[in-house]
Design a protein around this motif. Sequence first.
Motif, PDB file in Angstrom:
ATOM      1  N   LYS A 215       1.862  12.090   4.346  1.00  0.00           N
ATOM      2  CA  LYS A 215       2.761  11.333   3.473  1.00  0.00           C
ATOM      3  C   LYS A 215       2.806  11.947   2.081  1.00  0.00           C
ATOM      4  O   LYS A 215       3.865  12.057   1.472  1.00  0.00           O
ATOM      5  N   GLU A 471      -2.986   2.603   6.578  1.00  0.00           N
ATOM      6  CA  GLU A 471      -2.399   2.747   7.901  1.00  0.00           C
ATOM      7  C   GLU A 471      -3.456   2.667   8.993  1.00  0.00           C
ATOM      8  O   GLU A 471      -3.273   2.031  10.027  1.00  0.00           O
ATOM      9  N   GLU A 499       0.161  -4.560   5.291  1.00  0.00           N
ATOM     10  CA  GLU A 499      -0.152  -3.829   4.063  1.00  0.00           C
ATOM     11  C   GLU A 499      -0.138  -4.773   2.853  1.00  0.00           C
ATOM     12  O   GLU A 499      -1.020  -4.723   2.001  1.00  0.00           O
TER      13      GLU A 499
END
Length: 508
Positions: A215, A471, A499
Amino acid sequence: METAINSSETQTVPSNYRLQAEDIGKRFPGVIALDQVSMEISPGEVLAVVGENGAGKSTLMKILAGVQNPDAGQLFLDGSPVHFQSVDDALNAGVALIHQELNLSDNLDVAANIFLGREPNRFGWIDRATVEQESQKFLRQVGLDVSPRLLVRELPIGQQQLVEIAKALSINAKVLIMDEPTSSLSQKETATLMDVIRQLRGQGVSIVYISHRLKEVEEIADRVLVLRDGKNAGSLKRGDVSHQAMVSLMVGRDVSRFYQRSAHQPGSISLQVENLRTTTWPEHSNSFQIREGEIVGIAGLVGAGRSELLRAIFGIDNRLGGTVRLGGKLLTAHASRESIAAGLGLVPEDRKSEGLILEMSVQENASLASLPFRAKWNRFINFQNEKEIYDEFAESLNIRCSGPNQLVGLLSGGNQQKVVLAKWLAMKPSVLLLDEPTRGIDIGAKEEIYHLVDQLAAKGVSILFASSEMEEIIGISDRVLVMHEGKITGELLQDQITEEAVMSLAAQ
Ligand SMILES: Nc1ncnc2c1ncn2[C@@H]1O[C@H](COP(=O)(O)OP(=O)(O)OP(=O)(O)O)[C@@H](O)[C@H]1O
Ligand SMILES: [Mg+2]
């Protein structure tokens, strides 16, 4: 070869590159680390280098920064051939490397580390005031608010990493190489680092950025170079960079199985923690329990007290109060040997100082339990044959090494982490405490680890899984405990685990 590079009139290629490596080869006994690898970076470009553990990323970086010599190939800086014989050579030419494994001197303070070997001493003495003042400037830049007089060893590992980055900034490099700079940084620290990188890019600095966090790579990279098995596997331009594109070049197979969990029913309570107080957060006490076959994630921002909690449970750190029971049996405080004998395992956060003996072989490390207790352990544990353990885990974790006798210190970072895991898995604990177990681990091996953890849980092992990667916490946990400043601030069950829910408990 050199004339081709020096064609400064043509505005097309090589001379426009700041740094270029051509056909680099590097062998170690039993391993071809790099085989005809080429790369180039322009001024003001962020080049990400990705690849599985052992793909050769760090080796290439060490060659670019004069830490190691290549066996073959050539480096060019601003179009001219260069031969760095040492780190100082590279530094003088403006190429600096932030090492994957922290490289600071524990016993010196922050300022001394930042200026180590380059103290402003024009008048023959070290100007301590200037050193501190200048240090503060770089510390501020990386968002680290600590006194330059603090000893480095007093800092948590994430902050040590920031000191390392501040040190690199102080060099004013033309080419700044960062080998997994964020592996122990919090999200906030990572965001600050991204800003620093953008700033440097704006100033024309070339940045080579290595990370297993794809990411981040998507966010920051102008271009991505992929290495696989010591070779160029391909390169992606900004518009083509995607998670999937990187993974398929890196791994060459589908890793969508990620976080797949087998259905299992938790059994009876295995670990019971009551009113536990740690030395770091004496004002808070924590209570919770885990059942057999449960995977409980521990989330929180860096510094939330997750490692302290695990260490106090295990008995590495003393406890100020409270009790820990394993299968109903009370575990004495500050007696990790006893904990191990009772079936508790801990994979620590800092593999270098707590997890491995770098001077010993892969096989020996994999079959050892933890460092401080080693000699005394044989009484308690029925070790499997060293070779069997090696065979089992070298394969299941895909540990990349030249063989069972290779020294652990010579393995790539991620492969070292796998050896730490193997060591603990080999002990067949009934409760396993994992502290950032996938730090520095590539995506393919992460999948292996999640799979292993799931399998262990299916066999009834209880797993406490502390991680900063949201994650991963969400993907792997049956239940999540969130910590904030030493205190468990909430518990999330299955479909509550999102999250947003984790963040709101973690940040308070
Ligand atoms: N000094 C050394 N002696 C022997 N083998 C080495 C040495 N340094 C690296 N290797 C080997 O070279 C290969 C490439 O290692 P390298 O550290 O470059 O990988 P990497 O891509 O950085 O991996 P990671 O993502 O795990 O950090 C590995 O097989 C490693 O064990
Ligand atoms: Mg590496």
